[in-house]
Design a protein around this motif. Sequence first.
Motif, PDB file in Angstrom:
ATOM      1  N   GLN A   1      90.662  47.631  -6.157  1.00 28.70           N
ATOM      2  CA  GLN A   1      89.753  48.316  -5.231  1.00 28.70           C
ATOM      3  C   GLN A   1      90.447  49.430  -4.453  1.00 28.70           C
ATOM      4  O   GLN A   1      89.844  50.045  -3.581  1.00 28.70           O
ATOM      5  CB  GLN A   1      89.135  47.314  -4.242  1.00 28.70           C
ATOM      6  N   GLY A   2      91.715  49.683  -4.740  1.00 25.18           N
ATOM      7  CA  GLY A   2      92.437  50.751  -4.048  1.00 25.18           C
ATOM      8  C   GLY A   2      93.079  50.330  -2.746  1.00 25.18           C
ATOM      9  O   GLY A   2      93.502  51.176  -1.958  1.00 25.18           O
TER      10      GLY A   2
ATOM     11  N   ARG B   1      88.196  62.511   2.712  1.00 20.39           N
ATOM     12  CA  ARG B   1      88.727  62.690   1.360  1.00 20.39           C
ATOM     13  C   ARG B   1      90.080  63.408   1.387  1.00 20.39           C
ATOM     14  O   ARG B   1      90.816  63.400   0.415  1.00 20.39           O
ATOM     15  CB  ARG B   1      87.743  63.496   0.501  1.00 20.39           C
TER      16      ARG B   1
ATOM     17  N   TRP C   1      94.283  63.640   0.013  1.00 23.67           N
ATOM     18  CA  TRP C   1      94.081  62.761  -1.122  1.00 23.67           C
ATOM     19  C   TRP C   1      95.243  61.776  -1.111  1.00 23.67           C
ATOM     20  O   TRP C   1      96.404  62.175  -1.194  1.00 23.67           O
ATOM     21  CB  TRP C   1      94.034  63.594  -2.390  1.00 23.67           C
TER      22      TRP C   1
ATOM     23  N   LYS D   1      93.000  52.725   2.655  1.00 23.25           N
ATOM     24  CA  LYS D   1      92.822  52.612   1.206  1.00 23.25           C
ATOM     25  C   LYS D   1      93.304  53.876   0.487  1.00 23.25           C
ATOM     26  O   LYS D   1      93.360  54.955   1.070  1.00 23.25           O
ATOM     27  CB  LYS D   1      91.348  52.361   0.874  1.00 23.25           C
TER      28      LYS D   1
ATOM     29  N   HIS E   1      92.940  56.726  -2.572  1.00 21.57           N
ATOM     30  CA  HIS E   1      91.933  57.420  -3.376  1.00 21.57           C
ATOM     31  C   HIS E   1      92.251  57.248  -4.865  1.00 21.57           C
ATOM     32  O   HIS E   1      91.361  57.274  -5.705  1.00 21.57           O
ATOM     33  CB  HIS E   1      91.910  58.914  -3.055  1.00 21.57           C
ATOM     34  N   ALA E   2      93.548  57.073  -5.155  1.00 17.98           N
ATOM     35  CA  ALA E   2      93.984  56.936  -6.552  1.00 17.98           C
ATOM     36  C   ALA E   2      95.354  56.265  -6.575  1.00 17.98           C
ATOM     37  O   ALA E   2      96.045  56.209  -5.563  1.00 17.98           O
ATOM     38  CB  ALA E   2      94.062  58.306  -7.216  1.00 17.98           C
TER      39      ALA E   2
ATOM     40  N   ARG F   1      94.562  56.451 -11.936  1.00 15.78           N
ATOM     41  CA  ARG F   1      93.299  55.746 -11.772  1.00 15.78           C
ATOM     42  C   ARG F   1      92.725  56.093 -10.413  1.00 15.78           C
ATOM     43  O   ARG F   1      93.393  55.959  -9.387  1.00 15.78           O
ATOM     44  CB  ARG F   1      93.516  54.236 -11.862  1.00 15.78           C
ATOM     45  N   ARG F   2      91.476  56.549 -10.406  1.00 21.16           N
ATOM     46  CA  ARG F   2      90.799  56.891  -9.144  1.00 21.16           C
ATOM     47  C   ARG F   2      89.992  55.694  -8.666  1.00 21.16           C
ATOM     48  O   ARG F   2      89.481  54.930  -9.462  1.00 21.16           O
ATOM     49  CB  ARG F   2      89.879  58.086  -9.364  1.00 21.16           C
ATOM     50  N   PHE F   3      89.877  55.599  -7.340  1.00 24.20           N
ATOM     51  CA  PHE F   3      89.100  54.534  -6.736  1.00 24.20           C
ATOM     52  C   PHE F   3      87.901  55.148  -6.031  1.00 24.20           C
ATOM     53  O   PHE F   3      87.992  56.243  -5.505  1.00 24.20           O
ATOM     54  CB  PHE F   3      89.940  53.735  -5.730  1.00 24.20           C
ATOM     55  N   HIS F   4      86.822  54.438  -6.004  1.00 31.09           N
ATOM     56  CA  HIS F   4      85.601  54.912  -5.344  1.00 31.09           C
ATOM     57  C   HIS F   4      85.282  53.988  -4.193  1.00 31.09           C
ATOM     58  O   HIS F   4      85.564  52.810  -4.227  1.00 31.09           O
ATOM     59  CB  HIS F   4      84.430  54.942  -6.332  1.00 31.09           C
ATOM     60  N   GLY F   5      84.633  54.548  -3.194  1.00 32.75           N
ATOM     61  CA  GLY F   5      84.195  53.706  -2.082  1.00 32.75           C
ATOM     62  C   GLY F   5      84.913  53.973  -0.813  1.00 32.75           C
ATOM     63  O   GLY F   5      85.714  54.761  -0.587  1.00 32.75           O
TER      64      GLY F   5
END
Length: 188
Positions: free
Chosen positions: A126-127, A148, A151, A173, A175-176, A184-188
């Motif tokens: 989940q980052g 954002r 980064w 958290k 972002h990647a 790997r990018r994370f969302h949320g």
Amino acid sequence: MHKAQLRKTLRKRRATISRRERRRAAQRCADHLMRVIDRSDIRSIALYLAYGSELSTAPLLQKLRRSRCRLLLPSLRGQRMHFVEWKVGQALRANRFGIDEPRGRTRVMPAHIDAIVMPLTGFDAQGRRLGTGGGYYDRTLAALSTRRRPWRIGYAYALQECEPIADDPWDIKLHAVCTERGLRRFHG
């Protein structure tokens, strides 16, 4: 698992990586991240200088030297961490933990940095990032946790991925995450 125990387990896991595998992973990780940086509008990037068994940023630094990016390194002042502009060849000094940091005084606020490459002890799907326990990155980035920019990129060996990490209110958290297997990018 409690964070302190998880850190201990992950450090042991990271210590099993051979010198050859470390060099190969650092080179692959730098290649993956530079492909993203070269296609982006990143103009300023903060990164750490590896300490102990952390994934080396030396290959990434070599590649960034040839890029258009402004380079920044972390510098500790008491319990606070700042990002200081650094030019290749500029003098470094060891801080109280034995980690090299720049002698420069040109601080750059995190909100003015495009990307921050962060060391970590572990990360989850989940980052969430498990740092070393000092809280320097969390404190420095606390006011920007919902933005954002910058980064926030974890930089680690793939074997540092772990079970879900308990979320504390102050945790920042990612972002990647970039490993030798890719970004790997994370969302949320």
